[in-house]
Design a protein around this motif. Structure first.
Motif, short mmCIF file in Angstrom:
data_model
loop_
_atom_site.label_atom_id
_atom_site.label_comp_id
_atom_site.label_asym_id
_atom_site.label_seq_id
_atom_site.Cartn_x
_atom_site.Cartn_y
_atom_site.Cartn_z
N PHE A 262 0.82 -1.19 -0.08
CA PHE A 262 0.04 -0.04 -0.04
C PHE A 262 0.90 1.15 -0.14
O PHE A 262 1.76 1.44 0.60
CB PHE A 262 -1.08 0.10 1.24
CG PHE A 262 -1.93 -1.04 1.45
CD1 PHE A 262 -3.14 -1.01 0.72
CD2 PHE A 262 -1.48 -2.21 1.92
CE1 PHE A 262 -4.23 -2.10 1.04
CE2 PHE A 262 -2.22 -3.51 2.11
CZ PHE A 262 -3.70 -3.35 1.59
N ARG A 263 0.52 2.12 -0.83
CA ARG A 263 1.13 3.59 -0.59
C ARG A 263 -0.14 4.54 -0.32
O ARG A 263 -1.18 4.80 -0.85
CB ARG A 263 1.41 4.28 -2.00
CG ARG A 263 2.32 5.32 -1.83
CD ARG A 263 2.75 5.94 -3.13
NE ARG A 263 1.54 6.57 -3.98
CZ ARG A 263 1.10 5.77 -5.23
NH1 ARG A 263 1.56 4.93 -5.58
NH2 ARG A 263 0.08 6.59 -5.89
N ASP A 264 0.38 4.91 1.04
CA ASP A 264 -0.73 5.90 1.67
C ASP A 264 -2.08 5.41 1.67
O ASP A 264 -3.11 6.20 1.21
CB ASP A 264 -0.58 7.31 0.96
CG ASP A 264 0.61 8.36 0.82
OD1 ASP A 264 1.23 7.73 1.99
OD2 ASP A 264 1.01 8.99 -0.05
N GLY A 265 -2.15 4.11 1.71
CA GLY A 265 -3.55 3.49 1.91
C GLY A 265 -4.07 2.89 0.64
O GLY A 265 -5.08 2.28 0.72
N HIS A 266 -3.45 3.21 -0.61
CA HIS A 266 -3.86 2.47 -1.85
C HIS A 266 -3.10 1.78 -2.25
O HIS A 266 -1.88 1.61 -2.22
CB HIS A 266 -4.06 3.73 -2.78
CG HIS A 266 -4.61 5.04 -2.56
ND1 HIS A 266 -6.12 5.03 -2.62
CD2 HIS A 266 -4.25 6.23 -2.05
CE1 HIS A 266 -6.63 6.19 -2.09
NE2 HIS A 266 -5.58 6.86 -1.98
N ILE A 267 -3.58 0.61 -2.85
CA ILE A 267 -2.83 -0.68 -3.31
C ILE A 267 -1.83 -0.47 -4.36
O ILE A 267 -2.13 0.31 -5.36
CB ILE A 267 -3.99 -1.82 -3.77
CG1 ILE A 267 -4.54 -2.41 -2.54
CG2 ILE A 267 -3.01 -2.91 -4.44
CD1 ILE A 267 -5.68 -3.57 -2.98
#
Length: 202
Positions: A154-159
């Protein structure tokens, strides 16, 4: 003949673990699947799970229900018939160790001779390198002692779909990893800095 019958009855007593070795990620849950048996003329009065611990240099089995660190974190999923399964929640690295099942009937109390061993590991995310210029190659790595887990990022909550990529300015951010089946349990984040090189026209 009497000797044979005594051996036959004693052989009925048993505790069987579906798996004796478990590996789990810190913050997740695990279920020890277990069954037990006893003579038909017995009835179960009490059950309990214990953890093996060194106390003053002596190896002892300590009941989970009296250990403060396990308060509200374990649940007996078994019964007073043949199921002795146990669930441990919100696992911590100190939970690593040997676990034993005990049950008491109207005549005898029995401990499991063998134990379940639990190893709790922490997910550790890393980025190589962590500070790059736009266009540089970046590799995401997630370490755990458990064998062959399917890792997602995840990057800042995004896959993040690819663990290796050429960095763009928008790729900068906080990265964390998780096991695919346990997306809610993530590693501590690591930061990727992406710099853009500017060239002045003269």
């Amino acid at each position: 003949m009497l000797y044979f019958l005594a051996e036959k009855v004693s052989a009925v007593w048993s505790v069987t673990f579906e798996n004796q070795d478990y590996c789990a990620v810190k913050g997740s849950s695990v279920e020890f699947k277990c069954s037990y048996n006893y003579p038909d003329d017995e009835s179960v009065r009490e059950t309990a799970w214990f953890k093996g611990m060194l106390q003053d240099g002596i190896w002892e089995r300590v009941k989970l229900s009296i250990l403060p660190t396990y308060k509200n974190r374990f649940a007996y999923r078994g019964d007073h018939v043949h199921n002795c399964s146990l669930v441990l929640q919100d696992l911590q690295e100190d939970d690593t160790g040997h676990y034993y099942f005990w049950f008491d009937t109207n005549r005898f109390g029995r401990n499991s001779k063998r134990s379940v061993y639990l190893s709790v590991t922490e997910l550790k995310a890393s980025i190589r390198p962590r500070r790059v210029s736009a266009g540089d190659n970046v590799t995401l790595e997630c370490g755990t002692a458990c064998q062959s887990p399917r890792i997602i990022w995840f990057r800042d909550g995004h896959i993040v779909t690819e663990p290796e990529f050429r960095a763009k300015i928008q790729d900068a951010g906080n990265y964390s990893c998780a096991i695919e089946e346990l997306k809610s349990v993530q590693s501590d984040p690591v930061v990727l800095d992406v710099w853009c090189e500017y060239h002045d026209n003269i």
